[in-house]
Design an enzyme around this catalytic site. Structure first.
Site, short mmCIF file in Angstrom:
data_model
loop_
_atom_site.label_atom_id
_atom_site.label_comp_id
_atom_site.label_asym_id
_atom_site.label_seq_id
_atom_site.Cartn_x
_atom_site.Cartn_y
_atom_site.Cartn_z
N SER A 93 46.51 1.09 22.64
CA SER A 93 47.34 1.29 21.45
C SER A 93 47.66 2.77 21.37
O SER A 93 46.91 3.60 21.90
CB SER A 93 46.57 0.88 20.20
OG SER A 93 47.19 1.40 19.05
N TYR A 130 38.93 0.62 15.16
CA TYR A 130 40.01 0.15 16.04
C TYR A 130 40.54 1.31 16.90
O TYR A 130 40.76 1.14 18.10
CB TYR A 130 41.12 -0.45 15.17
CG TYR A 130 42.26 -1.10 15.95
CD1 TYR A 130 42.02 -2.16 16.81
CD2 TYR A 130 43.58 -0.66 15.80
CE1 TYR A 130 43.07 -2.76 17.52
CE2 TYR A 130 44.62 -1.24 16.50
CZ TYR A 130 44.36 -2.30 17.35
OH TYR A 130 45.40 -2.88 18.05
P1 NAD Z 1 47.48 -11.42 17.70
O1 NAD Z 1 46.40 -11.47 16.65
O2 NAD Z 1 48.77 -12.11 17.44
O3 NAD Z 1 46.88 -11.95 19.09
C1 NAD Z 1 45.55 -11.76 19.46
C2 NAD Z 1 45.04 -13.07 20.04
O4 NAD Z 1 43.71 -12.87 20.52
C3 NAD Z 1 44.97 -14.21 19.01
O5 NAD Z 1 45.72 -15.32 19.47
C4 NAD Z 1 43.47 -14.53 18.92
O6 NAD Z 1 43.21 -15.92 18.74
C5 NAD Z 1 42.99 -14.04 20.27
N1 NAD Z 1 41.55 -13.74 20.24
C6 NAD Z 1 40.86 -13.15 19.23
N2 NAD Z 1 39.56 -13.09 19.57
C7 NAD Z 1 39.43 -13.65 20.80
C8 NAD Z 1 38.34 -13.90 21.66
N3 NAD Z 1 37.10 -13.53 21.33
N4 NAD Z 1 38.58 -14.51 22.84
C9 NAD Z 1 39.84 -14.88 23.20
N5 NAD Z 1 40.91 -14.68 22.42
C10 NAD Z 1 40.70 -14.08 21.23
O7 NAD Z 1 47.68 -9.87 18.02
P2 NAD Z 1 48.85 -9.15 18.79
O8 NAD Z 1 49.55 -8.31 17.81
O9 NAD Z 1 49.60 -10.08 19.67
O10 NAD Z 1 47.97 -8.15 19.70
C11 NAD Z 1 47.77 -8.32 21.10
C12 NAD Z 1 47.10 -7.05 21.61
O11 NAD Z 1 47.94 -5.92 21.36
C13 NAD Z 1 45.77 -6.73 20.93
O12 NAD Z 1 44.90 -6.16 21.87
C14 NAD Z 1 46.16 -5.70 19.89
O13 NAD Z 1 45.05 -4.90 19.53
C15 NAD Z 1 47.20 -4.94 20.67
N6 NAD Z 1 48.13 -4.14 19.85
C16 NAD Z 1 48.89 -4.72 18.88
C17 NAD Z 1 49.78 -3.92 18.16
C18 NAD Z 1 50.66 -4.50 17.07
O14 NAD Z 1 51.34 -3.72 16.39
N7 NAD Z 1 50.69 -5.80 16.90
C19 NAD Z 1 49.86 -2.55 18.43
C20 NAD Z 1 49.07 -2.00 19.41
C21 NAD Z 1 48.21 -2.81 20.13
#
Ligand code: NAD
Length: 275
Positions: free
Chosen positions: A159, A172
């Protein structure tokens, strides 16, 4: 050339978009998620569009569950060529209420109000485990398939808060800094066996996790949402589709000499000092 690509957290917003885009490039997709229904829904959608995908329920914090998932992937699609570590997220117990500490905060008895001193170690541990251990364990399990093959790589999801921490979310920010650091470490460690290791550092993407923090019910920006847009030179949130081009590039032959990089995809957020 068609590859077997495993994505964790691919029932979620960002990685379901990547799964679908990589399928359109001709790859076979293993959609892993803790939520079986979400994983199957994404896989069904890909299959209905003519791709090849399997939905698999797996917990990135449970090695046995990951080994079972790998056996499943090997049987149905073949051995893993590319792993995208997408499972991750934050937790309210690792989050402070205010940006700065004030003396009054120490006597604030408002329900749920949290200063640094109130942060619950269990919340911090949850976030570090999910983001860091949840990247390390799937890599231990799936990268074994890659040793001795050509064109294999791991793509982590860090991130932009790994470069400079965001206010209120020390757990985080720290956990994603660990993911970025691990990306570099693993790139060096795997270099002689030809497995490249890189990471995306997404900026702000509106998802179910952060929608209520950044926008109001009528779609207006909250103060935090407003600050983000003001600090983003391109003046908008990212769309999940904005991650596709870099992902395809990093997973493909075009990036054959690229390893150990963490690429911000953030509309300039991490480049901007605010003045
Ligand atoms: P999201 O919550 O839509 O997706 C995360 C998925 O991970 C979910 O479907 C959840 O069920 C799954 N998950 C949670 N715990 C788990 C486990 N123990 N085992 C297997 N699966 C598990 O989030 P997103 O926004 O799609 O984020 C995806 C990645 O991108 C994450 O690593 C997040 O930290 C990172 N990220 C997101 C953003 C943003 O703005 N959305 C920004 C920077 C980084």
């Amino acid at each position: 050339m068609s590859k077997v690509i495993v994505l964790t957290g691919a029932g979620g917003v960002l990685c379901s978009t990547l799964a679908s885009a990589l399928s359109k490039e001709g790859h076979k997709i293993a959609v892993l998620d803790l939520r079986a229904d979400a994983a199957n829904k994404v896989a069904d959608q890909i299959n209905s569009e003519g791709g090849i995908a399997v939905g698999i329920s797996a917990d990135v914090l449970d090695k046995e569950s990951l080994i079972e998932a790998r056996n499943n992937v090997n049987q149905k699609l073949g051995s893993c060529d590319i792993l995208i570590n997408g499972a991750g997220g934050n937790h309210p117990l690792g989050t402070t209420s205010n940006t700065h500490l004030s003396e009054e905060d120490l006597i604030n008895k408002e329900d749920g109000f949290k200063t640094f001193f109130d942060l619950d170690p269990s919340g911090i541990k949850f976030v570090f485990d999910l983001n860091f251990i949840g990247t390390l364990l799937p890599t231990q399990v799936f990268a074994k398939d890659m040793v001795g093959k050509k064109g294999c790589s791991v793509l982590n999801i860090s991130s932009m808060n790994a470069f400079t921490p965001l206010t209120k979310i020390p757990a985080y920010s720290g956990a994603k800094a660990a993911v970025s650091n691990f990306t570099q470490w693993l790139a060096v460690h795997f270099a002689k066996v030809g497995i490249r290791v890189n990471a995306l550092a997404p900026g702000f993407f509106l998802t179910d996790q952060n929608r209520t923090l950044l926008t109001t019910e009528d779609g207006e920006l909250t103060p935090r949402g407003n600050t983000i847009i003001e600090q983003t030179p391109m003046g908008k949130f990212g769309e999940p589709e904005d991650l596709i081009g870099t992902t395809i590039w990093l997973c493909g032959e075009g990036a054959s000499f690229v390893t150990g990089v963490v690429i911000p995809i953030d509309g300039g957020f991490s480049a901007y000092s605010g003045v």
